[in-house]
Design a protein around this motif. Structure first.
Motif, PDB file in Angstrom:
ATOM      1  N   ILE A  76       2.887   2.696  -2.721  1.00 26.78           N
ATOM      2  CA  ILE A  76       3.402   1.386  -3.118  1.00 26.78           C
ATOM      3  C   ILE A  76       3.127   1.132  -4.599  1.00 26.78           C
ATOM      4  N   GLU A  77       1.933   1.493  -5.062  1.00 27.30           N
ATOM      5  CA  GLU A  77       1.530   1.145  -6.429  1.00 27.30           C
ATOM      6  C   GLU A  77       2.256   1.933  -7.505  1.00 27.30           C
ATOM      7  N   SER A  78       2.670   3.172  -7.210  1.00 25.80           N
ATOM      8  CA  SER A  78       3.281   4.011  -8.252  1.00 25.80           C
ATOM      9  C   SER A  78       4.684   4.494  -7.914  1.00 25.80           C
ATOM     10  N   GLY A  79       5.080   4.433  -6.630  1.00 26.82           N
ATOM     11  CA  GLY A  79       6.373   4.958  -6.219  1.00 26.82           C
ATOM     12  C   GLY A  79       6.393   6.460  -6.033  1.00 26.82           C
ATOM     13  N   GLU A  80       5.246   7.135  -6.222  1.00 31.06           N
ATOM     14  CA  GLU A  80       5.203   8.588  -6.089  1.00 31.06           C
ATOM     15  C   GLU A  80       5.376   9.008  -4.637  1.00 31.06           C
ATOM     16  N   CYS A  81       6.218  10.019  -4.412  1.00 34.95           N
ATOM     17  CA  CYS A  81       6.413  10.567  -3.071  1.00 34.95           C
ATOM     18  C   CYS A  81       5.263  11.511  -2.764  1.00 34.95           C
ATOM     19  N   ILE A  82       4.535  11.227  -1.664  1.00 35.28           N
ATOM     20  CA  ILE A  82       3.375  12.045  -1.294  1.00 35.28           C
ATOM     21  C   ILE A  82       3.630  12.894  -0.051  1.00 35.28           C
ATOM     22  N   VAL A  99      11.286  -4.960  -3.395  1.00 39.54           N
ATOM     23  CA  VAL A  99      10.018  -5.478  -3.898  1.00 39.54           C
ATOM     24  C   VAL A  99       9.018  -5.412  -2.748  1.00 39.54           C
ATOM     25  N   VAL A 100       7.825  -4.930  -3.048  1.00 36.64           N
ATOM     26  CA  VAL A 100       6.750  -4.842  -2.063  1.00 36.64           C
ATOM     27  C   VAL A 100       5.557  -5.623  -2.597  1.00 36.64           C
ATOM     28  N   ARG A 101       4.943  -6.445  -1.738  1.00 41.59           N
ATOM     29  CA  ARG A 101       3.718  -7.139  -2.132  1.00 41.59           C
ATOM     30  C   ARG A 101       2.533  -6.460  -1.439  1.00 41.59           C
ATOM     31  N   ARG A 102       1.550  -6.088  -2.262  1.00 38.00           N
ATOM     32  CA  ARG A 102       0.325  -5.480  -1.736  1.00 38.00           C
ATOM     33  C   ARG A 102      -0.860  -5.995  -2.540  1.00 38.00           C
ATOM     34  N   ASP A 103      -1.888  -6.464  -1.855  1.00 35.55           N
ATOM     35  CA  ASP A 103      -3.078  -7.017  -2.502  1.00 35.55           C
ATOM     36  C   ASP A 103      -2.709  -8.070  -3.544  1.00 35.55           C
ATOM     37  N   GLY A 104      -1.696  -8.884  -3.218  1.00 40.95           N
ATOM     38  CA  GLY A 104      -1.301  -9.978  -4.086  1.00 40.95           C
ATOM     39  C   GLY A 104      -0.414  -9.601  -5.251  1.00 40.95           C
TER      40      GLY A 104
END
Length: 105
Positions: free
Chosen positions: A74-80, A27-32
Motif C-alpha cells: 500500500i505504501e509504495s505500490g511495489e508488487c511483492i 486511493v487507499v487509506r492506511r494508518d491515517g
C-alpha cells in the motif's frame, strides 16, 4: 488538483476507485494516510478491483489485482507477489486537507 471526495468518504483501512477525466485511479487509506495510484495493473494494464471500491486483499494489508492475484504494498505500490513482481503501481501526487482528498493528474 482535482477534488476526489470528503475525507470521511474514505474509511480507515479501506480503498475507493475514481474515474476522473477518463483516468481510473484508486486511493487507499492506511494508518491515517491516503495513498493515490493509477488503477492499472503493471502486468496487463487492466483495472485492479474485484468489485467497485474493492482493491484490498482479505486482510486489508495489501492491494490485490483481481485478475491474476498480484499483491502490492500500500505504501509504495511495489508488487511483492504475482506475475509483475518487482514492478510497481503508478503513484500519483495527492494530498488531504480540511475539504477532503485531492489528486494531481
Amino acid at each position: 488538483m482535482k477534488f476526489l471526495c470528503a475525507s470521511g468518504d474514505l474509511a480507515p483501512n479501506s480503498s475507493r476507485g475514481f474515474d476522473i477525466d477518463g483516468r481510473k485511479l484508486l486511493v487507499v487509506r492506511r494508518d491515517g494516510i491516503a495513498y493515490f495510484y493509477l488503477n492499472r495493473c503493471p502486468h496487463r494494464g487492466i483495472p485492479l478491483e474485484w468489485q467497485p471500491d474493492r482493491f484490498l486483499d482479505a486482510s486489508a494489508s495489501l492491494i490485490q489485482c483481481a485478475t491474476h492475484g498480484a499483491l502490492f504494498l500500500i505504501e509504495s505500490g511495489e508488487c511483492i507477489a504475482g506475475p509483475c513482481a518487482g514492478q510497481s503501481l503508478t503513484a500519483l501526487p495527492g494530498r488531504e486537507d480540511e475539504q477532503g482528498l485531492w489528486v494531481e493528474l
